[in-house]
Design an enzyme around this catalytic site. Structure first.
Site, PDB file in Angstrom:
ATOM      1  N   ASN A 120       0.680  -1.546   0.393  1.00  0.00           N
ATOM      2  CA  ASN A 120      -0.478   0.005   0.073  1.00  0.00           C
ATOM      3  C   ASN A 120       0.467   1.211   0.208  1.00  0.00           C
ATOM      4  OD1 ASN A 120       1.075   0.293   2.698  1.00  0.00           O
ATOM      5  ND2 ASN A 120      -0.346  -1.150   3.656  1.00  0.00           N
TER       6      ASN A 120
ATOM      7  N   LYS B  96     -10.695  -3.937  18.407  1.00  0.00           N
ATOM      8  CA  LYS B  96      -9.446  -4.345  18.134  1.00  0.00           C
ATOM      9  C   LYS B  96      -8.792  -4.491  19.550  1.00  0.00           C
ATOM     10  CE  LYS B  96      -7.585  -3.697  13.588  1.00  0.00           C
ATOM     11  NZ  LYS B  96      -6.721  -4.839  12.632  1.00  0.00           N
TER      12      LYS B  96
END
Ligand code: PMT
Length: 395
Positions: free
Chosen positions: A204, A337
């Site tokens: 990315n 998370k």
């Protein structure tokens, strides 16, 4: 803060009066030393007016400031900041040449040195210049990296001195309080690369700038910093323990091994969510019979979720790179998370986030408190995030 501002002879010297003014606004007392070449770009008189002090240009002979006054000035100064720093002045600093007021002062100076190199792209890329910059960095000097842009010579590329507000933000960081003294901070930065075959990979646009700025800010605030970084073009930050990794699996292993020894974990890395199920041993060939290629991908380990299970559990800061419904998505990610804070940035905006020198973020705490961080340089954003972390740890 007592700053000696050294100005050397590049076009960016025209920014010096504005720089002095902004440094003074930030609470600094600034004394200016110009090289004779810089005095061709910017008037000593303007700098005397904005700094409210006499300006030193001549090595010998400025009334009351020549010769041994360098020693007096060095007793007073907490920082020597050279902006712009030309290739010539950088070479002299490296070699210890003292043939003008600025380079003579630099040898007498005892406190920190920060330089903002600015020059033509090809000069900057020259191996000698790069080697000199690395030598200064290895000696502990702070380097404010030049940015890309249209240069005075008409060429486009790296070499431009960052704008004055960004320079001032860097300098503020040097005088930041040491509120992370005794703390260990683990930061992740950059992209991961997931190989497909010996020559190709999935990755990315992360440059690592956000994570490196967090590592730098935490170090300046007194923390012992470990930086686990994916592949980036950034120089290794001084004073930080650096672990280089390539894949998400390697980052997972490095972070999980280090996390139990850190009180704070900040995950700014853009970890690839998927990796190739099978990495080809040889370069994947184009098929003559088909215009399509199917890749089978498997999920990478969720590093953050595993850090949340580490004992003793560190304070965890997640990042969220979103392109839509930023706050909503970030809140869901914070929950999923198990982090203490999430820093959400809108990566659909090309002026911030991935590979930009700036960022703008929404910081959401697990108790729901939201702090909006206005657009600023990544070091400034890093310091604001750390302010929130320090505030939360003190509760
Ligand atoms: O590097 P720069 O060019 O400076 O750009 C900065 C940035 C945009 C990369 C940075 O500000 C940022 O947003 N980093 C997080 C990017 C990201 O991967 O976000 P995410 O929403 O996909 O992941 C959420 C969090 O989970 C992140 O903290 C990530 O590190 C973590 N994660 C993701 C996947 C995975 N397998 N394990 C993880 O721990």
């Amino acid at each position: 803060m007592n700053i000696v501002l050294g100005v050397s002879g590049g076009i960016a010297a025209y920014k010096a009066p504005e720089l002095v003014r902004r440094l003074r606004d930030a609470g600094a007392d600034v004394r200016v030393i110009l090289t004779p070449n810089a005095a061709r770009f910017v008037s000593p008189l303007s700098l005397a007016a904005v700094s409210n002090h006499g300006v030193i240009v001549e090595q010998w002979g400025d009334a009351g400031h020549g010769g041994v006054d360098h020693i007096e000035l060095a007793r007073w100064a907490e920082l020597l900041f050279i902006a712009p720093a030309t290739a010539n002045v950088i070479a002299k600093l490296t070699a210890g040449i003292a043939d003008d007021a600025l380079t003579t002062y630099a040898l007498a100076h005892r406190a920190e040195l920060v330089i903002a190199p600015a020059m033509n792209t090809f000069m900057l890329a020259h191996p000698t210049v790069q080697q000199n910059i690395e030598t200064l960095r290895a000696r502990g000097a702070g380097i404010i990296e030049p940015v890309n842009g249209l240069l005075a010579c008409g060429e486009e590329g790296a070499g431009k001195m960052p704008d004055v507000p960004l320079l001032v933000e860097h300098i503020r960081g040097h005088f930041a309080s040491r509120d992370l003294d005794g703390k260990s901070v683990l930061v992740t930065a950059g992209p991961t690369r997931e190989p497909l075959d010996p020559v190709r990979y999935l990755s990315n646009r992360s440059s690592g700038k956000m994570g490196y700025a967090l590592a730098e800010a935490a170090r300046r605030r007194g923390a012992n910093v470990t930086l686990v970084t994916g592949p980036t073009a950034l120089p290794a930050p001084a004073g930080v323990a650096l672990t280089r990794v390539t894949t998400a699996a390697e980052m997972h292993a490095a972070v999980l091994a280090a996390a139990p020894h850190h009180q704070i974990v900040i995950k700014a890395a853009a970890v690839a969510d998927f990796a190739a199920a099978n990495v080809a041993d040889q370069k994947i060939k184009k098929s003559e019979s088909s215009d399509e290629l199917t890749l089978r991908l498997v999920k990478n380990p969720d590093i953050l979720a595993d850090v949340a299970r580490v004992s003793p559990r560190p304070f965890i800061v997640a990042f969220a790179a979103e392109t839509e419904a930023v706050e909503e998505q970030a809140r869901a990610k914070l929950q999923r998370k198990g982090a203490d804070l999430i820093v959400a940035n809108d990566v659909a905006d090309r002026t911030i986030g991935f590979d930009s020198d700036q960022n703008e973020a929404l910081v959401i705490a697990k108790d729901g408190e939201v702090t909006r961080l206005a657009k600023a340089g990544k070091l400034a954003i890093a310091n604001r995030v750390l302010d929130i972390v320090v505030g939360r740890l003190a509760r």
